[in-house]
Design a protein around this motif. Structure first.
Motif, PDB file in Angstrom:
ATOM      1  N   VAL A 131      -0.837  12.580   1.535  1.00 28.42           N
ATOM      2  CA  VAL A 131      -0.241  12.519   2.872  1.00 28.42           C
ATOM      3  C   VAL A 131       1.293  12.660   2.799  1.00 28.42           C
ATOM      4  O   VAL A 131       1.896  13.374   3.604  1.00 28.42           O
ATOM      5  CB  VAL A 131      -0.656  11.207   3.576  1.00 28.42           C
ATOM      6  N   THR A 132       1.914  12.014   1.823  1.00 35.55           N
ATOM      7  CA  THR A 132       3.391  12.099   1.755  1.00 35.55           C
ATOM      8  C   THR A 132       3.847  13.540   1.534  1.00 35.55           C
ATOM      9  O   THR A 132       4.828  13.984   2.131  1.00 35.55           O
ATOM     10  CB  THR A 132       3.938  11.188   0.643  1.00 35.55           C
ATOM     11  N   ASP A 133       3.114  14.275   0.688  1.00 36.48           N
ATOM     12  CA  ASP A 133       3.485  15.691   0.483  1.00 36.48           C
ATOM     13  C   ASP A 133       3.382  16.444   1.809  1.00 36.48           C
ATOM     14  O   ASP A 133       4.235  17.271   2.142  1.00 36.48           O
ATOM     15  CB  ASP A 133       2.542  16.355  -0.529  1.00 36.48           C
ATOM     16  N   GLY A 157       3.229   7.752   6.302  1.00 38.27           N
ATOM     17  CA  GLY A 157       1.991   7.717   5.510  1.00 38.27           C
ATOM     18  C   GLY A 157       1.682   6.295   5.080  1.00 38.27           C
ATOM     19  O   GLY A 157       0.567   5.783   5.264  1.00 38.27           O
ATOM     20  N   GLU A 158       2.683   5.611   4.537  1.00 40.77           N
ATOM     21  CA  GLU A 158       2.496   4.219   4.110  1.00 40.77           C
ATOM     22  C   GLU A 158       2.218   3.333   5.326  1.00 40.77           C
ATOM     23  O   GLU A 158       1.386   2.429   5.270  1.00 40.77           O
ATOM     24  CB  GLU A 158       3.749   3.707   3.390  1.00 40.77           C
ATOM     25  N   TYR A 159       2.941   3.625   6.424  1.00 40.54           N
ATOM     26  CA  TYR A 159       2.779   2.802   7.634  1.00 40.54           C
ATOM     27  C   TYR A 159       1.336   2.851   8.129  1.00 40.54           C
ATOM     28  O   TYR A 159       0.683   1.822   8.323  1.00 40.54           O
ATOM     29  CB  TYR A 159       3.763   3.301   8.713  1.00 40.54           C
ATOM     30  N   SER A 185      12.868   6.808  -3.949  1.00 40.88           N
ATOM     31  CA  SER A 185      12.489   8.137  -4.417  1.00 40.88           C
ATOM     32  C   SER A 185      10.964   8.178  -4.546  1.00 40.88           C
ATOM     33  O   SER A 185      10.292   7.142  -4.417  1.00 40.88           O
ATOM     34  CB  SER A 185      13.181   8.462  -5.738  1.00 40.88           C
ATOM     35  N   ARG A 186      10.406   9.357  -4.804  1.00 41.64           N
ATOM     36  CA  ARG A 186       8.952   9.524  -4.831  1.00 41.64           C
ATOM     37  C   ARG A 186       8.302   8.535  -5.800  1.00 41.64           C
ATOM     38  O   ARG A 186       8.848   8.213  -6.853  1.00 41.64           O
ATOM     39  CB  ARG A 186       8.576  10.956  -5.219  1.00 41.64           C
ATOM     40  N   GLY A 187       7.145   8.057  -5.424  1.00 42.64           N
ATOM     41  CA  GLY A 187       6.456   7.048  -6.243  1.00 42.64           C
ATOM     42  C   GLY A 187       7.009   5.649  -6.000  1.00 42.64           C
ATOM     43  O   GLY A 187       6.670   4.700  -6.706  1.00 42.64           O
ATOM     44  N   GLY A 188       7.842   5.515  -4.961  1.00 46.39           N
ATOM     45  CA  GLY A 188       8.600   4.279  -4.771  1.00 46.39           C
ATOM     46  C   GLY A 188       7.807   3.070  -4.306  1.00 46.39           C
ATOM     47  O   GLY A 188       8.362   1.966  -4.262  1.00 46.39           O
ATOM     48  N   SER A 189       6.534   3.224  -3.974  1.00 48.26           N
ATOM     49  CA  SER A 189       5.772   2.019  -3.590  1.00 48.26           C
ATOM     50  C   SER A 189       5.685   1.049  -4.763  1.00 48.26           C
ATOM     51  O   SER A 189       5.564  -0.163  -4.564  1.00 48.26           O
ATOM     52  CB  SER A 189       4.365   2.390  -3.127  1.00 48.26           C
ATOM     53  N   ASP A 190       5.753   1.581  -5.988  1.00 47.04           N
ATOM     54  CA  ASP A 190       5.811   0.710  -7.175  1.00 47.04           C
ATOM     55  C   ASP A 190       7.016  -0.232  -7.076  1.00 47.04           C
ATOM     56  O   ASP A 190       6.945  -1.396  -7.460  1.00 47.04           O
ATOM     57  CB  ASP A 190       6.046   1.546  -8.448  1.00 47.04           C
ATOM     58  N   ALA A 219       0.815  -1.218   0.000  1.00 51.68           N
ATOM     59  CA  ALA A 219       0.000   0.000   0.000  1.00 51.68           C
ATOM     60  C   ALA A 219       0.846   1.264   0.000  1.00 51.68           C
ATOM     61  O   ALA A 219       1.867   1.358   0.684  1.00 51.68           O
ATOM     62  CB  ALA A 219      -0.904   0.007   1.237  1.00 51.68           C
ATOM     63  N   SER A 220       0.394   2.247  -0.784  1.00 54.10           N
ATOM     64  CA  SER A 220       0.962   3.603  -0.737  1.00 54.10           C
ATOM     65  C   SER A 220       0.289   4.375   0.397  1.00 54.10           C
ATOM     66  O   SER A 220      -0.712   3.924   0.954  1.00 54.10           O
ATOM     67  CB  SER A 220       0.616   4.358  -2.016  1.00 54.10           C
ATOM     68  N   ALA A 221       0.780   5.570   0.648  1.00 54.53           N
ATOM     69  CA  ALA A 221       0.102   6.459   1.605  1.00 54.53           C
ATOM     70  C   ALA A 221      -1.140   7.034   0.934  1.00 54.53           C
ATOM     71  O   ALA A 221      -1.192   7.128  -0.296  1.00 54.53           O
ATOM     72  CB  ALA A 221       1.047   7.592   1.985  1.00 54.53           C
ATOM     73  N   GLY A 245       4.362   0.268   1.296  1.00 53.13           N
ATOM     74  CA  GLY A 245       5.318   0.513   0.221  1.00 53.13           C
ATOM     75  C   GLY A 245       6.274   1.625   0.614  1.00 53.13           C
ATOM     76  O   GLY A 245       6.244   2.126   1.744  1.00 53.13           O
ATOM     77  N   PHE A 246       7.161   1.988  -0.305  1.00 59.05           N
ATOM     78  CA  PHE A 246       7.982   3.201  -0.230  1.00 59.05           C
ATOM     79  C   PHE A 246       9.206   3.113   0.679  1.00 59.05           C
ATOM     80  O   PHE A 246      10.169   3.812   0.492  1.00 59.05           O
ATOM     81  CB  PHE A 246       7.096   4.381   0.199  1.00 59.05           C
ATOM     82  N   TYR A 247       9.162   2.249   1.721  1.00 59.87           N
ATOM     83  CA  TYR A 247      10.332   2.227   2.606  1.00 59.87           C
ATOM     84  C   TYR A 247      10.748   0.812   2.979  1.00 59.87           C
ATOM     85  O   TYR A 247      10.050  -0.152   2.752  1.00 59.87           O
ATOM     86  CB  TYR A 247      10.081   3.052   3.879  1.00 59.87           C
TER      87      TYR A 247
HETATM   88  N1  ASP Z   1       3.785   7.935  -0.967  1.00 60.89           N
HETATM   89  C1  ASP Z   1       4.992   8.014  -1.732  1.00 60.89           C
HETATM   90  C2  ASP Z   1       4.912   9.189  -2.686  1.00 60.89           C
HETATM   91  O1  ASP Z   1       3.915   9.906  -2.709  1.00 60.89           O
HETATM   92  C3  ASP Z   1       5.322   6.744  -2.431  1.00 60.89           C
HETATM   93  C4  ASP Z   1       4.256   6.227  -3.369  1.00 60.89           C
HETATM   94  O2  ASP Z   1       3.094   6.589  -3.256  1.00 60.89           O
HETATM   95  O3  ASP Z   1       4.592   5.415  -4.228  1.00 60.89           O
HETATM   96  O4  ASP Z   1       5.848   9.419  -3.407  1.00 60.89           O
END
Ligand code: ASP
Length: 447
Positions: free
Chosen positions: A49-51, A114-116, A181-186, A36-38, A167-169
């Motif tokens: 949330v991450t922003d 956020g992801e947590y 880096s940003r978008g890293g939950s992928d 899951a992403s945030a 995800g992400f961490y």
């Molecule tokens: N929450 C993180 C971001 O906004 C990671 C992700 O969503 O993939 O970059």
């Protein structure tokens, strides 16, 4: 069958989206690993949330109160918890985060919350186990993934029950949290798919798949049904944006297909990204063009040097100048005595004239011309190689629409034709290729 299902921020933006995610997960028992992403934006004026967490960190650094921003984060999570009647002790969770913030928290740890939190709520809602990414996803100190440790940590913590992993961490060998880096939950989802040897990596987002072209240029472009990794790379490199670049390697190395799906339209098949599409193509032939993408603002430096083609090392000497200035070269179209080097204008904005001077000094060309405001369009398609006359049709389409082609190149694998036009013709060019080769051909196929 094992499916890893990664849900992006827009799929988890509010309680309504959580409900859609639950229906998707419950519809297929092989979706046992959920990443899951945030929570993302639930409306255009909302914030991810991450922003907000990055913003809190900036406020902390400058000694300014982060309270109003943190409140916004709390409100979002409490609203989801209440609407879904969950019991997670958010008071305690937020108290813990506040405590960290008063004690010099690292940026990575703070922004990972956020992801947590999203994953804690989602695990309870799905009745899955929550697995903290800090205990599963292992980084080496240099930021690369420790696949062995990740695999053993994950297998020792999983059984028959489904799990939700943020995800992400992940964690460094000393336990410190590190984020991608940003978008890293992928990327997290792809790493989990790799270590559990998933049959498919599902990436759930808010678009019905990878689109043939940019929806800001063409209204409602069709989604791509199937694409191979090389096509995906060509599309992403030239600007198409659905998946984090680093998400491809972990699944590609094990031939795991990626399926991009829409949480808002779960019945749509989405896009399948495969190492090799040929088996499926044999049953269901692909369109000639898989995708059209591109970027503006390139600069072409064109050197003419009589008898250059006979001088061994000439091309290397030219490229060395760019290497010295740490400028990566996008394309090098050439004819007998003329070579154009195409680079992003941003990359040479500081040192264009130093580069020109060096080229003049080292290469001593008969002439050196600079042309700015170029847009490069990549027309990508694995089926192009089977269609003689395709480049001719493309060029005549540009001619018919009065679009002047400045540069054209195609590598011998015929996967991608790159055409350079003036920046001002960019959108028009993309639209006319879409109309001719995608919209018209698909109408033809239907009729
Ligand atoms: N929450 C993180 C971001 O906004 C990671 C992700 O969503 O993939 O970059």
């Amino acid at each position: 069958m094992i499916k890893v299902a990664k849900f992006g921020g827009s799929s988890l933006a509010d309680a309504g989206q959580f409900q859609k995610v639950k229906a998707i997960v419950e519809a297929d028992p092989s979706r046992r690993f959920v990443v899951a992403s945030a929570c993302g934006k639930s409306s255009p004026s909302d914030h991810k949330v991450t922003d907000l967490l990055y913003l809190c960190q900036a406020h902390l650094r400058y000694g300014v109160s982060y309270e109003p921003i943190f409140k916004e984060i709390e409100t979002k999570y409490y609203a989801i918890k209440e609407a879904l009647h969950l019991s997670l002790d958010l008071d305690a969770e937020f108290a813990r985060i506040r405590k960290m913030m008063n004690k010099d928290v690292s940026t990575d740890l703070l922004v990972s919350r956020g992801e947590y939190l999203t994953s804690r709520l989602l695990a309870e809602y799905l009745d899955f186990d929550f697995l903290d990414a800090a205990d599963v996803l292992a980084f080496h100190y240099d930021g690369t993934i420790d696949y062995e440790r990740t695999a053993s940590q994950l297998s020792s913590r999983t059984g028959e029950r489904g799990v939700v992993i943020p995800g992400f961490y992940g964690a460094l060998p000393n336990g410190a949290i590190r984020v991608f880096s940003r978008g890293g939950s992928d990327v997290s989802g792809a790493v989990i798919a790799n270590v559990v040897n998933a049959d498919v990596y599902e990436n759930w987002t808010d678009v019905p798949g990878f689109l043939v072209t940019d929806p800001r240029i063409v209204k409602d472009p069709m989604p791509i049904k199937r694409i191979n990794y090389s096509e995906l790379r060509a599309m992403s490199y030239m600007g198409a944006n659905v998946l984090h670049d680093d998400a491809v390697f972990p699944v590609r190395s094990k031939n795991i297909p990626i399926n991009i799906r829409s949480t808002n339209d779960p019945d749509a098949p989405g896009t399948m990204i495969l190492s090799d599409c040929s088996e499926m193509d044999a049953m269901d032939p692909p369109p000639i063009i898989t995708g059209i993408t591109g970027r503006k603002n390139f600069t072409a430096l064109t050197l003419t040097c009589s008898h250059a083609s006979a001088l061994p090392g000439y091309l290397r000497q030219i490229l060395e100048v760019f290497e010295e200035f740490k400028v990566s070269v996008e394309s090098v179209p050439m004819t007998v005595d003329t070579i154009s080097v195409i680079v992003s204008s941003d990359a040479v904005s500081e040192n264009l004239y130093d580069i020109v001077n060096q080229l003049r000094e080292k290469i001593k060309p008969d002439s050196l011309k600079i042309e700015e405001n170029l847009a490069m369009i990549a027309i990508v398609g694995r089926a192009i190689q089977e269609k003689p006359g395709m480049s001719g049709r493309l060029l005549s389409e540009f001619g018919r629409n009065q679009i002047n082609i400045k540069v054209i190149s195609q590598s011998a694998d015929e996967l991608c034709v790159t055409v350079g036009v003036n920046n001002r013709d960019f959108e028009k060019a993309v639209r006319c290729i879409y109309e001719k080769f995608i919209a018209e051909e698909s109408k033809g196929a239907e009729g």
